[in-house]
Design a protein around this motif. Structure first.
Motif, PDB file in Angstrom:
ATOM      1  N   LEU A 103      32.635 -11.832  68.184  1.00 16.78           N
ATOM      2  CA  LEU A 103      32.260 -10.843  67.190  1.00 16.78           C
ATOM      3  C   LEU A 103      33.595 -10.259  66.274  1.00 16.78           C
ATOM      4  CD1 LEU A 103      30.444  -8.344  69.492  1.00 16.78           C
ATOM      5  CD2 LEU A 103      29.391 -10.288  67.730  1.00 16.78           C
ATOM      6  N   HIS A 132      33.491  -7.388  64.810  1.00 20.45           N
ATOM      7  CA  HIS A 132      33.563  -5.902  65.129  1.00 20.45           C
ATOM      8  C   HIS A 132      32.515  -5.649  66.152  1.00 20.45           C
ATOM      9  CE1 HIS A 132      30.410  -4.135  62.639  1.00 20.45           C
ATOM     10  NE2 HIS A 132      31.017  -5.031  61.618  1.00 20.45           N
ATOM     11  N   ASP A 133      32.823  -4.280  66.917  1.00 23.99           N
ATOM     12  CA  ASP A 133      31.836  -4.207  67.844  1.00 23.99           C
ATOM     13  C   ASP A 133      30.712  -2.971  67.436  1.00 23.99           C
ATOM     14  OD1 ASP A 133      32.820  -1.611  67.776  1.00 23.99           O
ATOM     15  OD2 ASP A 133      34.041  -1.588  69.656  1.00 23.99           O
ATOM     16  N   PHE A 145      28.961  -8.400  61.558  1.00 26.66           N
ATOM     17  CA  PHE A 145      29.672  -8.041  62.734  1.00 26.66           C
ATOM     18  C   PHE A 145      29.660  -9.600  63.407  1.00 26.66           C
ATOM     19  CE2 PHE A 145      25.999  -9.000  65.537  1.00 26.66           C
ATOM     20  CZ  PHE A 145      24.832  -8.393  64.603  1.00 26.66           C
ATOM     21  N   SER A 175      26.489  -6.374  72.001  1.00 33.42           N
ATOM     22  CA  SER A 175      26.641  -7.470  73.039  1.00 33.42           C
ATOM     23  C   SER A 175      27.271  -8.588  72.711  1.00 33.42           C
ATOM     24  CB  SER A 175      25.333  -7.508  73.840  1.00 33.42           C
ATOM     25  OG  SER A 175      24.864  -6.770  74.366  1.00 33.42           O
ATOM     26  N   ILE A 176      28.264  -9.126  73.480  1.00 30.39           N
ATOM     27  CA  ILE A 176      28.965 -10.348  73.073  1.00 30.39           C
ATOM     28  C   ILE A 176      28.252 -11.462  73.601  1.00 30.39           C
ATOM     29  CG2 ILE A 176      31.285  -9.149  73.303  1.00 30.39           C
ATOM     30  CD1 ILE A 176      31.688 -10.415  76.052  1.00 30.39           C
ATOM     31  N   ARG A 201      22.570  -4.321  72.148  1.00 31.37           N
ATOM     32  CA  ARG A 201      23.708  -3.566  72.218  1.00 31.37           C
ATOM     33  C   ARG A 201      23.874  -3.135  73.777  1.00 31.37           C
ATOM     34  NH1 ARG A 201      25.956  -0.618  67.611  1.00 31.37           N
ATOM     35  NH2 ARG A 201      24.775  -0.771  65.733  1.00 31.37           N
ATOM     36  N   ARG A 242      28.328  -0.693  71.986  1.00 26.24           N
ATOM     37  CA  ARG A 242      28.724  -1.696  71.508  1.00 26.24           C
ATOM     38  C   ARG A 242      27.961  -2.751  71.393  1.00 26.24           C
ATOM     39  NH1 ARG A 242      33.272   0.389  73.911  1.00 26.24           N
ATOM     40  NH2 ARG A 242      35.046   0.506  72.582  1.00 26.24           N
TER      41      ARG A 242
END
Ligand code: ADP
Ligand code: MG
Length: 243
Positions: free
Chosen positions: A225, A227-228, A11, A111-112, A104, A109
């Motif tokens: 990222l 992917h989430d 990810f 976390s960014i 998350r 999702r």
């Protein structure tokens, strides 16, 4: 048991490691050495005299695990309110991996990073308050850390029907001091002064990011990222974006 990661899509990727969702536990991630940037590559890049040191001294995961163990032994558990927990090493088909708490958002999702957050939304009041809270935490625990980088902090969000808010910032990399003498052995006033410098440096880095954003310069792919973590299908490594 050996975790099968090579057939999956990571990810995220940092300067040294690839991060995968643990195939056996979606609340954990496994970080492995990047196959395209081995420990030997890392040592070569350092040049003389650092390249005389043993390979193991370039292993981030080994160092991170040692630091996390010291946090567990010598600091109150509350230190982990803003630091991802670490669960030790696991065997994988990509070599030894370090297992950590995967951060998350409330909708599941991944976390960014703070870097991506500020880049996409700007430095909102909510984000400013979260940064302040992280800095207060750093100072109250005198957390030993390297410079706090905007792509080593993730923004955990509470996603509502109509709005969202930041629950907390979590530091996922760059912990432990580079000092030979552990920070906790030093007088409290010294610890606080050193921590203050890290905090000032962190604010400076956020400021630089905001300026880069205002000039609309691309901040680089570090900390974005792939992917989430919510995909129903398991993407394969063939689908990974190019570096
Ligand atoms: N525990 C975690 N929870 C959520 N995202 C993470 C976590 N650990 C790493 N990441 C993501 O992976 C990226 C790279 O991880 P990092 O540990 O910083 O690798 P490196 O040691 O190579 O810098 C981070 O920038 C972040 O986006
Ligand atoms: Mg990193």
């Amino acid at each position: 048991m050996t975790a099968q990661l090579a057939s999956r899509q990571p990810f995220a990727r940092g300067g040294n490691r690839l991060c995968f969702i643990d195939p056996d536990d979606a609340s954990r991630c496994i970080k492995v050495r990047r196959p395209d940037f081995t420990l030997a590559d890392c040592r070569r890049k350092k040049g003389f005299p650092k390249n005389l040191k043993p390979l193991s001294s370039f292993d981030d995961s080994l160092e991170e695990f040692g630091v996390m163990q010291s946090f567990e032994r010598h600091y109150p558990d509350s230190i982990f309110q803003h630091i991802s927990r670490c669960y030790g090493f696991v065997d994988t088909d990509m070599g030894r991996g370090l297992s950590s708490e995967l951060i998350r958002d409330s909708d599941g999702r991944i976390s960014i990073t703070l870097k991506q957050y500020v880049w996409e939304r700007g430095y909102s009041d909510d984000c400013r308050a979260a940064v302040e809270q992280l800095c207060e935490h750093w100072l109250s625990h005198c957390v030993p850390s390297r410079d706090i980088l905007v792509h080593n902090v993730v923004v955990q969000r509470e996603i509502g029907e109509a709005d969202e808010r930041i629950r907390r910032l979590v530091v996922i990399d760059g912990l432990g001091s580079a000092n030979l003498i552990p920070l906790r052995w030093q007088p409290r006033a010294v610890q606080r002064a050193k921590t203050q410098r890290k905090i000032a440096n962190f604010h400076q880095r956020i400021e630089t990011l905001i300026q880069t954003r205002s000039r609309d310069e691309f901040p680089g792919t570090h900390g974005l990222l792939f992917h989430d973590g919510l995909d129903a299908t398991t993407p394969t490594s063939k689908d990974s974006p190019q570096s």
